[in-house]
Scaffold this motif. Sequence first.
Motif, PDB file in Angstrom:
ATOM      1  N   PRO A   1       0.812  -1.233   0.000  1.00  0.00           N
ATOM      2  CA  PRO A   1       0.000   0.000   0.000  1.00  0.00           C
ATOM      3  C   PRO A   1       0.844   1.281   0.000  1.00  0.00           C
ATOM      4  O   PRO A   1       0.317   2.351  -0.323  1.00  0.00           O
ATOM      5  CB  PRO A   1      -0.814  -0.121   1.293  1.00  0.00           C
ATOM      6  CG  PRO A   1      -0.007  -1.034   2.166  1.00  0.00           C
ATOM      7  CD  PRO A   1       0.633  -2.009   1.231  1.00  0.00           C
ATOM      8  N   GLN A   2       2.114   1.168   0.335  1.00  0.00           N
ATOM      9  CA  GLN A   2       2.962   2.365   0.350  1.00  0.00           C
ATOM     10  C   GLN A   2       3.420   2.768  -1.038  1.00  0.00           C
ATOM     11  O   GLN A   2       3.929   3.886  -1.241  1.00  0.00           O
ATOM     12  CB  GLN A   2       4.200   2.116   1.235  1.00  0.00           C
ATOM     13  CG  GLN A   2       5.326   1.328   0.586  1.00  0.00           C
ATOM     14  CD  GLN A   2       5.035  -0.165   0.407  1.00  0.00           C
ATOM     15  OE1 GLN A   2       4.004  -0.667   0.853  1.00  0.00           O
ATOM     16  NE2 GLN A   2       5.947  -0.889  -0.229  1.00  0.00           N
ATOM     17  N   LEU A   3       3.217   1.892  -2.030  1.00  0.00           N
ATOM     18  CA  LEU A   3       3.721   2.136  -3.382  1.00  0.00           C
ATOM     19  C   LEU A   3       2.615   2.677  -4.282  1.00  0.00           C
ATOM     20  O   LEU A   3       1.522   2.119  -4.341  1.00  0.00           O
ATOM     21  CB  LEU A   3       4.289   0.842  -3.969  1.00  0.00           C
ATOM     22  CG  LEU A   3       5.023   0.949  -5.304  1.00  0.00           C
ATOM     23  CD1 LEU A   3       6.234   1.864  -5.188  1.00  0.00           C
ATOM     24  CD2 LEU A   3       5.466  -0.428  -5.791  1.00  0.00           C
ATOM     25  N   GLU A   4       2.911   3.755  -4.977  1.00  0.00           N
ATOM     26  CA  GLU A   4       1.977   4.356  -5.930  1.00  0.00           C
ATOM     27  C   GLU A   4       2.405   3.978  -7.336  1.00  0.00           C
ATOM     28  O   GLU A   4       3.543   4.220  -7.743  1.00  0.00           O
ATOM     29  CB  GLU A   4       1.977   5.874  -5.783  1.00  0.00           C
ATOM     30  CG  GLU A   4       1.092   6.586  -6.798  1.00  0.00           C
ATOM     31  CD  GLU A   4       1.189   8.096  -6.675  1.00  0.00           C
ATOM     32  OE1 GLU A   4       1.001   8.776  -7.702  1.00  0.00           O
ATOM     33  OE2 GLU A   4       1.452   8.596  -5.569  1.00  0.00           O
ATOM     34  N   ILE A   5       1.490   3.358  -8.093  1.00  0.00           N
ATOM     35  CA  ILE A   5       1.773   2.944  -9.465  1.00  0.00           C
ATOM     36  C   ILE A   5       1.145   3.940 -10.434  1.00  0.00           C
ATOM     37  O   ILE A   5      -0.038   4.262 -10.331  1.00  0.00           O
ATOM     38  CB  ILE A   5       1.220   1.535  -9.754  1.00  0.00           C
ATOM     39  CG1 ILE A   5       1.926   0.491  -8.894  1.00  0.00           C
ATOM     40  CG2 ILE A   5       1.385   1.187 -11.229  1.00  0.00           C
ATOM     41  CD1 ILE A   5       3.350   0.202  -9.312  1.00  0.00           C
ATOM     42  N   ASN A   6       1.932   4.412 -11.373  1.00  0.00           N
ATOM     43  CA  ASN A   6       1.442   5.303 -12.424  1.00  0.00           C
ATOM     44  C   ASN A   6       1.673   4.606 -13.764  1.00  0.00           C
ATOM     45  O   ASN A   6       2.813   4.433 -14.197  1.00  0.00           O
ATOM     46  CB  ASN A   6       2.195   6.638 -12.373  1.00  0.00           C
ATOM     47  CG  ASN A   6       1.766   7.586 -13.483  1.00  0.00           C
ATOM     48  OD1 ASN A   6       0.650   7.485 -13.999  1.00  0.00           O
ATOM     49  ND2 ASN A   6       2.647   8.487 -13.861  1.00  0.00           N
ATOM     50  N   LEU A   7       0.592   4.188 -14.412  1.00  0.00           N
ATOM     51  CA  LEU A   7       0.687   3.498 -15.690  1.00  0.00           C
ATOM     52  C   LEU A   7       0.490   4.486 -16.830  1.00  0.00           C
ATOM     53  O   LEU A   7      -0.494   5.208 -16.860  1.00  0.00           O
ATOM     54  CB  LEU A   7      -0.367   2.394 -15.795  1.00  0.00           C
ATOM     55  CG  LEU A   7      -0.288   1.241 -14.803  1.00  0.00           C
ATOM     56  CD1 LEU A   7      -1.343   0.204 -15.133  1.00  0.00           C
ATOM     57  CD2 LEU A   7       1.098   0.591 -14.807  1.00  0.00           C
ATOM     58  N   GLN A   8       1.428   4.489 -17.765  1.00  0.00           N
ATOM     59  CA  GLN A   8       1.298   5.305 -18.969  1.00  0.00           C
ATOM     60  C   GLN A   8       1.178   4.352 -20.151  1.00  0.00           C
ATOM     61  O   GLN A   8       2.172   3.838 -20.666  1.00  0.00           O
ATOM     62  CB  GLN A   8       2.502   6.234 -19.119  1.00  0.00           C
ATOM     63  CG  GLN A   8       2.592   7.268 -18.010  1.00  0.00           C
ATOM     64  CD  GLN A   8       3.574   8.368 -18.312  1.00  0.00           C
ATOM     65  OE1 GLN A   8       4.168   8.435 -19.385  1.00  0.00           O
ATOM     66  NE2 GLN A   8       3.767   9.261 -17.358  1.00  0.00           N
ATOM     67  N   SER A   9      -0.074   4.073 -20.525  1.00  0.00           N
ATOM     68  CA  SER A   9      -0.324   3.141 -21.622  1.00  0.00           C
ATOM     69  C   SER A   9      -0.276   3.897 -22.942  1.00  0.00           C
ATOM     70  O   SER A   9      -1.032   4.844 -23.146  1.00  0.00           O
ATOM     71  CB  SER A   9      -1.673   2.443 -21.443  1.00  0.00           C
ATOM     72  OG  SER A   9      -2.710   3.382 -21.316  1.00  0.00           O
ATOM     73  N   THR A  10       0.620   3.475 -23.815  1.00  0.00           N
ATOM     74  CA  THR A  10       0.827   4.176 -25.077  1.00  0.00           C
ATOM     75  C   THR A  10       1.418   3.222 -26.096  1.00  0.00           C
ATOM     76  O   THR A  10       2.120   2.267 -25.743  1.00  0.00           O
ATOM     77  CB  THR A  10       1.780   5.382 -24.877  1.00  0.00           C
ATOM     78  OG1 THR A  10       2.050   5.981 -26.142  1.00  0.00           O
ATOM     79  CG2 THR A  10       3.094   4.964 -24.238  1.00  0.00           C
TER      80      THR A  10
END
Length: 295
Positions: free
Chosen positions: A118-127
């Motif tokens: 839960p401490q990790l933030e995932i940012n997905l950039q789908s391209t």
Amino acid sequence: MIRPPLHALQGFVATARLGNLSRAAESMHLTISALSHQIRGLEERLGQRLFVRNPRGVELTADGQQLFDRVAEHLDAIEHALRPFGASRDEKLTLTLMPSFATSWLVPRLPAFLAAHPQLEINLQSTIRVVDFERDTDIDAGLRYGPGQWPGLESVHLFDDYLTPIASPALIERLGRPTLETLGDFPLLGAPGGRWSDWFARFGGKAPRRYVANFDDSETLHRAAIEGMGIVLGRLTLAWPLIDANRLQLLFDERLKADFSHFLVYPPRSRAHRGLGVFKAWVLEEAARYQAAQT
């Protein structure tokens, strides 16, 4: 002196880099309307048109390119300077990947990972764009489908992909289920030669003299198969969600190994990223589990 607001310049740079308003808005957690309003306001302040639309998104005008060349590196420097005052860099992991792979494979598995970390933030950039890690320094790693060698990047093999004929339930009901010997008598989607030739050479049967239609990407081929246009030699990684939903059905147990495989890739600067280390260990476990289920 004209002093545009910083957030408008940030939106401009994000749009220029991604070449697409919707993806840029998503990366900035804005609506498309809000980002469009920012860019229009910036153009009005500068008295210059910065973007023109094209079939794939937007591209810079000559004035836009000049502005980008002058401000992008300075915005990057500001972001870099502010990082120590925000959340730990190791708690945010930005990944680039194809939209089709995000939808079919990664996103269904992510909730369990995020619950465990839960401490990790995932940012997905789908391209569909191949990211330049030297330029896009905010991106830590990527999931790629390819031969496994990309200059300047470290790559970790995740799993192989496989091809097998699949068709819609409606087509099977209409035409029946083919055998390996009669497959070539059915409407097939694809191009003469290529992997269909490999299929017939390995598993028997006779290739048709003509194929019903061909498309230049797997996702569109699968969509055509869903519509009952014909049988496609489908990529299982993309097809499994459609098979589970009974929109497509496997026709045979036989499979061909695809030309490419799936890899986790990252630049040397990301080696020490603790969040990437956690994600890498998890995605390798998921990949091994998935690969074992395919063989």
